[in-house]
Motif scaffolding. Structure first.
Motif, PDB file in Angstrom:
ATOM      1  N   ASN A   1       0.852  -1.185   0.000  1.00  0.00           N
ATOM      2  CA  ASN A   1       0.000   0.000   0.000  1.00  0.00           C
ATOM      3  C   ASN A   1       0.890   1.239   0.000  1.00  0.00           C
ATOM      4  O   ASN A   1       1.728   1.414   0.893  1.00  0.00           O
ATOM      5  CB  ASN A   1      -0.907   0.022   1.230  1.00  0.00           C
ATOM      6  CG  ASN A   1      -2.053  -0.966   1.117  1.00  0.00           C
ATOM      7  OD1 ASN A   1      -3.098  -0.658   0.540  1.00  0.00           O
ATOM      8  ND2 ASN A   1      -1.849  -2.165   1.651  1.00  0.00           N
ATOM      9  N   TRP A   2       0.728   2.056  -1.032  1.00  0.00           N
ATOM     10  CA  TRP A   2       1.456   3.311  -1.136  1.00  0.00           C
ATOM     11  C   TRP A   2       0.511   4.461  -0.816  1.00  0.00           C
ATOM     12  O   TRP A   2      -0.672   4.414  -1.173  1.00  0.00           O
ATOM     13  CB  TRP A   2       2.018   3.515  -2.539  1.00  0.00           C
ATOM     14  CG  TRP A   2       3.063   2.540  -2.969  1.00  0.00           C
ATOM     15  CD1 TRP A   2       4.414   2.670  -2.851  1.00  0.00           C
ATOM     16  CD2 TRP A   2       2.849   1.268  -3.629  1.00  0.00           C
ATOM     17  NE1 TRP A   2       5.060   1.575  -3.381  1.00  0.00           N
ATOM     18  CE2 TRP A   2       4.126   0.692  -3.866  1.00  0.00           C
ATOM     19  CE3 TRP A   2       1.708   0.581  -4.038  1.00  0.00           C
ATOM     20  CZ2 TRP A   2       4.284  -0.540  -4.493  1.00  0.00           C
ATOM     21  CZ3 TRP A   2       1.863  -0.653  -4.661  1.00  0.00           C
ATOM     22  CH2 TRP A   2       3.119  -1.204  -4.876  1.00  0.00           C
ATOM     23  N   VAL A   3       1.027   5.493  -0.162  1.00  0.00           N
ATOM     24  CA  VAL A   3       0.241   6.692   0.122  1.00  0.00           C
ATOM     25  C   VAL A   3       0.894   7.864  -0.599  1.00  0.00           C
ATOM     26  O   VAL A   3       2.060   8.190  -0.336  1.00  0.00           O
ATOM     27  CB  VAL A   3       0.171   6.971   1.637  1.00  0.00           C
ATOM     28  CG1 VAL A   3      -0.653   8.239   1.893  1.00  0.00           C
ATOM     29  CG2 VAL A   3      -0.432   5.791   2.372  1.00  0.00           C
ATOM     30  N   PHE A   4       0.162   8.469  -1.513  1.00  0.00           N
ATOM     31  CA  PHE A   4       0.668   9.601  -2.291  1.00  0.00           C
ATOM     32  C   PHE A   4      -0.125  10.861  -1.953  1.00  0.00           C
ATOM     33  O   PHE A   4      -1.329  10.792  -1.667  1.00  0.00           O
ATOM     34  CB  PHE A   4       0.527   9.333  -3.790  1.00  0.00           C
ATOM     35  CG  PHE A   4       1.640   8.501  -4.388  1.00  0.00           C
ATOM     36  CD1 PHE A   4       2.409   7.662  -3.615  1.00  0.00           C
ATOM     37  CD2 PHE A   4       1.911   8.563  -5.747  1.00  0.00           C
ATOM     38  CE1 PHE A   4       3.427   6.896  -4.163  1.00  0.00           C
ATOM     39  CE2 PHE A   4       2.926   7.812  -6.316  1.00  0.00           C
ATOM     40  CZ  PHE A   4       3.684   6.971  -5.529  1.00  0.00           C
TER      41      PHE A   4
ATOM     42  N   SER B   1       7.920   9.035  -5.653  1.00  0.00           N
ATOM     43  CA  SER B   1       8.518   7.814  -6.184  1.00  0.00           C
ATOM     44  C   SER B   1       7.712   6.602  -5.731  1.00  0.00           C
ATOM     45  O   SER B   1       6.880   6.696  -4.825  1.00  0.00           O
ATOM     46  CB  SER B   1       9.980   7.673  -5.724  1.00  0.00           C
ATOM     47  OG  SER B   1      10.077   7.683  -4.311  1.00  0.00           O
ATOM     48  N   LEU B   2       7.979   5.471  -6.372  1.00  0.00           N
ATOM     49  CA  LEU B   2       7.269   4.240  -6.050  1.00  0.00           C
ATOM     50  C   LEU B   2       8.271   3.100  -5.971  1.00  0.00           C
ATOM     51  O   LEU B   2       8.889   2.741  -6.971  1.00  0.00           O
ATOM     52  CB  LEU B   2       6.190   3.957  -7.113  1.00  0.00           C
ATOM     53  CG  LEU B   2       5.171   2.858  -6.786  1.00  0.00           C
ATOM     54  CD1 LEU B   2       3.830   3.198  -7.439  1.00  0.00           C
ATOM     55  CD2 LEU B   2       5.641   1.500  -7.285  1.00  0.00           C
ATOM     56  N   ASP B   3       8.456   2.568  -4.756  1.00  0.00           N
ATOM     57  CA  ASP B   3       9.402   1.477  -4.529  1.00  0.00           C
ATOM     58  C   ASP B   3       8.711   0.131  -4.734  1.00  0.00           C
ATOM     59  O   ASP B   3       7.600  -0.083  -4.228  1.00  0.00           O
ATOM     60  CB  ASP B   3       9.963   1.526  -3.112  1.00  0.00           C
ATOM     61  CG  ASP B   3      10.950   2.662  -2.899  1.00  0.00           C
ATOM     62  OD1 ASP B   3      11.209   3.402  -3.858  1.00  0.00           O
ATOM     63  OD2 ASP B   3      11.439   2.810  -1.752  1.00  0.00           O
TER      64      ASP B   3
ATOM     65  N   GLY C   1       6.250  10.120  -0.904  1.00  0.00           N
ATOM     66  CA  GLY C   1       5.299   9.042  -0.836  1.00  0.00           C
ATOM     67  C   GLY C   1       5.642   8.066   0.277  1.00  0.00           C
ATOM     68  O   GLY C   1       6.803   7.948   0.692  1.00  0.00           O
ATOM     69  N   LEU C   2       4.631   7.390   0.778  1.00  0.00           N
ATOM     70  CA  LEU C   2       4.791   6.436   1.868  1.00  0.00           C
ATOM     71  C   LEU C   2       4.510   5.033   1.337  1.00  0.00           C
ATOM     72  O   LEU C   2       3.592   4.835   0.548  1.00  0.00           O
ATOM     73  CB  LEU C   2       3.790   6.774   2.983  1.00  0.00           C
ATOM     74  CG  LEU C   2       3.872   5.987   4.292  1.00  0.00           C
ATOM     75  CD1 LEU C   2       5.059   6.461   5.123  1.00  0.00           C
ATOM     76  CD2 LEU C   2       2.577   6.153   5.083  1.00  0.00           C
ATOM     77  N   LEU C   3       5.318   4.050   1.763  1.00  0.00           N
ATOM     78  CA  LEU C   3       5.080   2.656   1.388  1.00  0.00           C
ATOM     79  C   LEU C   3       4.869   1.816   2.643  1.00  0.00           C
ATOM     80  O   LEU C   3       5.676   1.866   3.576  1.00  0.00           O
ATOM     81  CB  LEU C   3       6.247   2.085   0.582  1.00  0.00           C
ATOM     82  CG  LEU C   3       6.210   0.562   0.331  1.00  0.00           C
ATOM     83  CD1 LEU C   3       4.939   0.145  -0.413  1.00  0.00           C
ATOM     84  CD2 LEU C   3       7.437   0.100  -0.442  1.00  0.00           C
ATOM     85  N   CYS C   4       3.777   1.060   2.636  1.00  0.00           N
ATOM     86  CA  CYS C   4       3.499   0.099   3.704  1.00  0.00           C
ATOM     87  C   CYS C   4       3.533  -1.298   3.097  1.00  0.00           C
ATOM     88  O   CYS C   4       2.546  -1.752   2.501  1.00  0.00           O
ATOM     89  CB  CYS C   4       2.130   0.368   4.323  1.00  0.00           C
ATOM     90  SG  CYS C   4       1.986   1.992   5.105  1.00  0.00           S
ATOM     91  N   PRO C   5       4.668  -2.006   3.197  1.00  0.00           N
ATOM     92  CA  PRO C   5       4.741  -3.372   2.673  1.00  0.00           C
ATOM     93  C   PRO C   5       3.799  -4.289   3.442  1.00  0.00           C
ATOM     94  O   PRO C   5       3.312  -3.953   4.527  1.00  0.00           O
ATOM     95  CB  PRO C   5       6.202  -3.764   2.887  1.00  0.00           C
ATOM     96  CG  PRO C   5       6.934  -2.487   3.150  1.00  0.00           C
ATOM     97  CD  PRO C   5       5.950  -1.586   3.794  1.00  0.00           C
ATOM     98  N   LEU C   6       3.573  -5.463   2.893  1.00  0.00           N
ATOM     99  CA  LEU C   6       2.669  -6.421   3.515  1.00  0.00           C
ATOM    100  C   LEU C   6       3.181  -6.874   4.872  1.00  0.00           C
ATOM    101  O   LEU C   6       2.406  -7.088   5.807  1.00  0.00           O
ATOM    102  CB  LEU C   6       2.476  -7.637   2.593  1.00  0.00           C
ATOM    103  CG  LEU C   6       1.517  -8.724   3.087  1.00  0.00           C
ATOM    104  CD1 LEU C   6       0.111  -8.155   3.249  1.00  0.00           C
ATOM    105  CD2 LEU C   6       1.503  -9.905   2.109  1.00  0.00           C
ATOM    106  N   ASN C   7       4.505  -7.013   5.018  1.00  0.00           N
ATOM    107  CA  ASN C   7       5.057  -7.411   6.302  1.00  0.00           C
ATOM    108  C   ASN C   7       6.411  -6.747   6.516  1.00  0.00           C
ATOM    109  O   ASN C   7       7.033  -6.236   5.584  1.00  0.00           O
ATOM    110  CB  ASN C   7       5.186  -8.932   6.413  1.00  0.00           C
ATOM    111  CG  ASN C   7       6.055  -9.520   5.310  1.00  0.00           C
ATOM    112  OD1 ASN C   7       7.260  -9.294   5.296  1.00  0.00           O
ATOM    113  ND2 ASN C   7       5.451 -10.270   4.391  1.00  0.00           N
ATOM    114  N   GLN C   8       6.875  -6.760   7.750  1.00  0.00           N
ATOM    115  CA  GLN C   8       8.090  -6.036   8.104  1.00  0.00           C
ATOM    116  C   GLN C   8       9.357  -6.718   7.616  1.00  0.00           C
ATOM    117  O   GLN C   8      10.441  -6.124   7.672  1.00  0.00           O
ATOM    118  CB  GLN C   8       8.155  -5.838   9.607  1.00  0.00           C
ATOM    119  CG  GLN C   8       8.190  -7.117  10.415  1.00  0.00           C
ATOM    120  CD  GLN C   8       8.160  -6.853  11.905  1.00  0.00           C
ATOM    121  OE1 GLN C   8       8.490  -5.761  12.351  1.00  0.00           O
ATOM    122  NE2 GLN C   8       7.775  -7.846  12.684  1.00  0.00           N
TER     123      GLN C   8
END
Length: 341
Positions: free
Chosen positions: A24-27, A34-36, A318-325
């Motif tokens: 989940n990315w937050v723009f 950017s998008l990682d 932008g913020l990225l929230c990966p599925l797991n840490q």
């Protein structure tokens, strides 16, 4: 005859273990960010992404008109030509190389598998004649420089890559000791050396290439030689990471330039699943790897999976929230890997 229901085709299942899904990315609306994309064995040359409306399906949709990326092409062709950024790959050799001994000067440290991205000193036009004389292209194509030709061991042309080293290539054909000596002669103008692991081939780096600068990338055939004072870990591990085999960083990306909110789906093209091995059409972007949420961060914090403690701010916004840490931990370990003794 009618076939049993268990034999009726209902679709094709596409499976890949190369890219992480559930992101989940937050723009922020209208901002360039950017998008990682994280994964394993990623390939910046061929792997691509496509951003589509959230209501559409990957593999069956054109890109969203609300997304802007730098490209002269239109539609899906723009994304097919959209390379990851933060890279400056050096050419590889045909065989796996073995590390050189790290018995360099006591004031230097060697980091295997690392190189400085996009900060090489221009050897061909440098005012110091010693750089010009040992530039691979100039030396190894000039009979007056190498009277014995490329096979003359004194010329060190074993490090010359004819298909890569053009007239403006910064590659220098010298062994390790002479490359580091040449860097030392340049003083503060040279911060380190990208040295090939097995060949007499190196790149001298400008002053903007300490490990803390975040300008290091990964390459199996090179090691970076730096002064001990520059061999410090970056303050922010994610900021130090550039496009590697485990991270593709796409930028600049602008979503909703009109300032409106909304959600968008990110589709990944794995060329290894395609017969032709090239991402070109909408049907090639088959893998749904996550959602871009466009709105103010405070509004989105009400969504549970955007309150994960391992969410991080991407290097260019932008913020990225990966599925797991595990994803973040993997890259922090890569960025903070200790130097060789």
């Amino acid at each position: 005859l009618m076939r049993p229901l268990s034999q009726l085709p209902v679709g094709v299942l596409h499976v890949t273990d190369r890219v992480d899904v559930g992101n989940n990315w937050v723009f922020t609306p209208g901002e360039v960010q950017s998008l990682d994309v994280h994964g394993v064995n990623l390939d910046w040359i061929h792997d691509r992404i496509l951003i589509i409306p959230c209501s559409e399906s990957c593999g069956d949709s054109a890109p969203s008109a609300a997304v802007t990326i730098p490209s002269a092409a239109d539609g899906v062709g723009a994304f097919a030509a959209f390379f990851p950024s933060d890279f400056g790959p050096l050419p590889t050799t045909a065989t796996n190389s073995q590390p050189l001994s790290n018995t360099t000067d006591s004031g230097l440290l060697a980091f295997e598998g690392q190189y400085c991205v996009g900060n090489n000193i221009d050897a061909r036009s440098h005012p110091d004649a010693r750089l010009r004389e040992h530039q691979c292209h100039y030396k190894c194509t000039n009979t007056t420089q190498c009277a014995g030709g490329r096979d003359d061991p004194k010329c060190f042309c074993g490090g010359y890559f004819p298909d890569y080293d053009g007239e403006t290539s910064p590659a220098i054909c010298l062994p390790l000791e002479e490359c580091t000596h040449l860097c030392a002669l340049l003083g503060d103008a040279c911060s380190g050396v990208d040295m090939h692991m097995t060949l007499p081939r190196c790149f001298l780096n400008t002053g903007n290439c300490s490990r803390a600068s975040g300008a290091w990338g990964s390459h199996p055939d090179y090691q970076i030689i730096v002064a001990r004072d520059d061999a410090v870990a970056p303050a922010n591990a994610m900021d130090a990471l550039v496009t590697t085999a485990n991270l593709l960083r796409f930028e600049p990306v602008q979503v909703a330039p009109d300032g409106s909110g909304g959600s968008y789906k990110v589709c990944f093209c794995d060329p290894q699943l395609l017969p032709g091995g090239t991402c070109s059409g909408e049907a090639d972007f088959l893998i749904d790897i996550g959602t871009i949420h466009v709105s103010g961060v405070s509004c989105l914090l009400s969504i549970p999976h955007l309150r994960r403690p391992w969410c991080y701010h991407q290097r260019y916004g932008g913020l990225l929230c990966p599925l797991n840490q595990d994803v973040l931990q993997r890259f922090e370990e890569e960025a903070a890997a200790p130097p060789h003794p």
